[in-house]
Design a protein around this motif. Structure first.
Motif, PDB file in Angstrom:
ATOM      1  N   ALA A 116       0.811  -1.212   0.000  1.00 43.33           N
ATOM      2  CA  ALA A 116       0.000   0.000   0.000  1.00 43.33           C
ATOM      3  C   ALA A 116       0.849   1.269   0.000  1.00 43.33           C
ATOM      4  CB  ALA A 116      -0.934   0.006   1.203  1.00 43.33           C
ATOM      5  N   THR A 117       2.031   1.217   0.587  1.00 44.06           N
ATOM      6  CA  THR A 117       2.856   2.428   0.658  1.00 44.06           C
ATOM      7  C   THR A 117       3.945   2.421  -0.415  1.00 44.06           C
ATOM      8  OG1 THR A 117       4.247   1.424   2.374  1.00 44.06           O
ATOM      9  CG2 THR A 117       2.421   2.809   3.109  1.00 44.06           C
ATOM     10  N   PHE A 155       1.657   8.988  -4.457  1.00 49.23           N
ATOM     11  CA  PHE A 155       0.215   8.856  -4.689  1.00 49.23           C
ATOM     12  C   PHE A 155      -0.346   9.922  -5.630  1.00 49.23           C
ATOM     13  CE2 PHE A 155       1.200   7.111  -0.509  1.00 49.23           C
ATOM     14  CZ  PHE A 155       0.752   5.824  -0.673  1.00 49.23           C
ATOM     15  N   VAL A 156       0.325  11.065  -5.737  1.00 53.81           N
ATOM     16  CA  VAL A 156      -0.190  12.190  -6.519  1.00 53.81           C
ATOM     17  C   VAL A 156       0.799  12.490  -7.629  1.00 53.81           C
ATOM     18  CG1 VAL A 156      -0.852  14.635  -6.401  1.00 53.81           C
ATOM     19  CG2 VAL A 156      -1.362  13.116  -4.491  1.00 53.81           C
ATOM     20  N   HIS A 211       2.969   5.628  -9.016  1.00 55.83           N
ATOM     21  CA  HIS A 211       4.109   5.463  -9.901  1.00 55.83           C
ATOM     22  C   HIS A 211       4.024   4.142 -10.671  1.00 55.83           C
ATOM     23  CE1 HIS A 211       7.649   7.707 -10.810  1.00 55.83           C
ATOM     24  NE2 HIS A 211       8.469   6.681 -10.642  1.00 55.83           N
ATOM     25  N   ILE A 212       3.565   3.107 -10.019  1.00 55.80           N
ATOM     26  CA  ILE A 212       3.474   1.809 -10.696  1.00 55.80           C
ATOM     27  C   ILE A 212       2.475   1.875 -11.851  1.00 55.80           C
ATOM     28  CG2 ILE A 212       1.745   0.801  -9.153  1.00 55.80           C
ATOM     29  CD1 ILE A 212       3.254  -1.873  -9.503  1.00 55.80           C
TER      30      ILE A 212
END
Length: 70
Positions: A15-16, A22-23, A27-28
């Motif tokens: 999750a991290t 996240f913004v 990235h994945i």
């Protein structure tokens, strides 16, 4: 080795580390889109893809091991 890893650690890592940053988008997700488009060319991009995919691979392996062992 997977037997000793708590499931919560694998979930938190996915999750991290797996989704960071996240913004504006994880990235994945950006790297997967680049792979699909054929623009994933630089070694750094491949490293990023592997780095952000690794926590999900560990989580999947942990869940698979738990399913097999009960």
């Amino acid at each position: 080795m997977l037997e000793q890893l708590p499931l919560s650690y694998a979930v938190i890592a996915a999750a991290t580390l797996g989704l960071a940053p996240f913004v504006p988008e994880p990235h994945i997700w950006e790297k997967i889109k680049m792979l699909k488009a054929g623009t994933l060319k630089r070694p750094l991009d491949w490293f990023d893809l592997l780095l952000h995919t690794a926590p999900f691979v560990v989580l999947a392996a942990k869940l698979g091991q738990m399913a097999i062992n009960g």
